[in-house]
Motif scaffolding. Structure first.
Motif, PDB file in Angstrom:
ATOM      1  N   LEU A  15       0.829  -1.204   0.000  1.00  0.00           N
ATOM      2  CA  LEU A  15       0.000   0.000   0.000  1.00  0.00           C
ATOM      3  C   LEU A  15       0.869   1.262   0.000  1.00  0.00           C
ATOM      4  CD1 LEU A  15      -2.847  -0.979   2.509  1.00  0.00           C
ATOM      5  CD2 LEU A  15      -3.073  -0.583   0.052  1.00  0.00           C
ATOM      6  N   ILE A  66      -5.395   3.705   5.297  1.00  0.00           N
ATOM      7  CA  ILE A  66      -5.902   3.973   3.944  1.00  0.00           C
ATOM      8  C   ILE A  66      -6.640   5.304   3.895  1.00  0.00           C
ATOM      9  CG2 ILE A  66      -7.557   3.202   2.199  1.00  0.00           C
ATOM     10  CD1 ILE A  66      -6.851   0.324   2.947  1.00  0.00           C
ATOM     11  N   CYS A  69      -4.098   8.163   4.010  1.00  0.00           N
ATOM     12  CA  CYS A  69      -3.423   8.313   2.722  1.00  0.00           C
ATOM     13  C   CYS A  69      -4.338   8.985   1.691  1.00  0.00           C
ATOM     14  CB  CYS A  69      -2.972   6.949   2.200  1.00  0.00           C
ATOM     15  SG  CYS A  69      -1.601   6.215   3.126  1.00  0.00           S
TER      16      CYS A  69
END
Length: 321
Positions: A15, A66, A69
């Protein structure tokens, strides 16, 4: 259990690599300027990734990382400049005001600075800006243009020796902040630029500093002169050269930010060109004060090896006792 942790760490690495690629692509495609704020956010994301991977459970940590980000990616500033049609107002009226006049006065302890230095800094750095802004504001409101003010990092960060200058720049920064709210309803966009140290004529010449030094000696009270001592007062004359060595001769970061504030579709309210112009104020605002004091003592202390005469005597007496 170890296999699960290994898979989780691998997923974070994948990721991170994907996110880094997307960020680099967006930065290159839009020619985004890498600033201190962006670096700070990336370091924060790295710290968050470590916490999510090692402390939080799988799904919760992964989801939080996530989301962080994604928010960072969306918030990357894209410097979209106005088209030629948008700039037509430049021909028909006053589009922008750039307040750039400024004086430093003299660098010394706040107690030693004459009132005339405080008045000069306030008159030029603050009152002069207010007068110019008020004079041209009707034209600026008609054009729904831009008001750009060159303040200073010293306007929101305490630096030893800059009592007069910093006070005037703090007033200027707050004036710009209030004007941004006042002019919002008129469609006028207001920006304040807070540079760090750049080599300009604001430092004056050695002759200017010698005359200012003599001005201090002529106006200082006898008991104050006795407390500080001749050695300490004489060291003030060397500050002109000392401070100029910390400044950058390349003014392009400031000029680029001024250009963006004038011509971008969505200019920023605050710009921080120059080395550590963003990080140092953050250190002062968000860290314990003793952390900033230690940093400032090492970085900005203008009398590192010289103490006022009375303090030297006091230290000597304490050692003897």
């Amino acid at each position: 259990m170890e296999l699960v942790q290994c898979d989780s760490a691998l997923l974070y690495v994948v990721l991170s690599a994907l996110f880094t690629g997307l960020v680099i692509h967006k930065l290159i495609r839009n020619k985004v300027k890498i600033e201190n704020a962006a670096v700070s956010c990336l370091l924060s994301l790295l710290l968050l990734e470590i916490i999510c991977c090692s402390v939080l459970c799988g799904c919760l940590g992964l989801t939080l990382f996530i989301v962080a980000c994604a928010l960072y990616y969306i918030s990357i500033p894209v410097r979209r400049m106005m088209t030629t049609q948008d700039k037509a107002v430049l021909i028909t009226g006053l589009w922008g005001i750039v307040n750039n006049a400024g004086v430093l006065g003299y660098m010394a302890d706040g107690e030693l600075l004459p009132i005339s230095v405080y008045k000069q800094c306030m008159d030029v750095n603050f009152i002069g800006v207010v007068q110019v802004t008020k004079m041209f504001m009707p034209l600026l409101r008609k054009a729904k243009g831009r008001l750009v003010t060159i303040s200073s990092m010293a306007g929101h960060t305490p630096i030893s020796g800059f009592a007069a200058y910093a006070a005037s720049k703090a007033a200027l920064s707050m004036f710009s902040a209030v004007m941004r709210q006042d002019l919002f309803k008129w469609g006028v966009k207001v920006s304040a630029i807070h540079p760090s140290g750049f080599k300009t004529n604001i430092f004056g010449s050695r002759e200017h500093w010698s005359s200012q030094d003599q001005n201090i000696l002529d106006n200082i009270m006898p008991e104050v002169k006795e407390d500080y001592g001749v050695e300490y007062l004489a060291s003030l004359k060397d500050l002109h050269y000392t401070m100029s060595t910390f400044t950058s001769p390349d003014l392009s970061p400031v000029l680029e930010d001024v250009c963006h504030a004038l011509l971008a579709r969505e200019p920023y309210y605050s710009y921080t060109p120059g080395r550590c112009a963003y990080l140092i104020p953050c250190l002062f605002r968000y860290f314990p004060l003793w952390v900033y004091d230690i940093f400032a003592k090492q970085t900005f202390q203008i009398h590192r090896n010289i103490l006022p005469r009375s303090l030297q005597i006091s230290e000597s007496n304490n050692k003897i006792d």
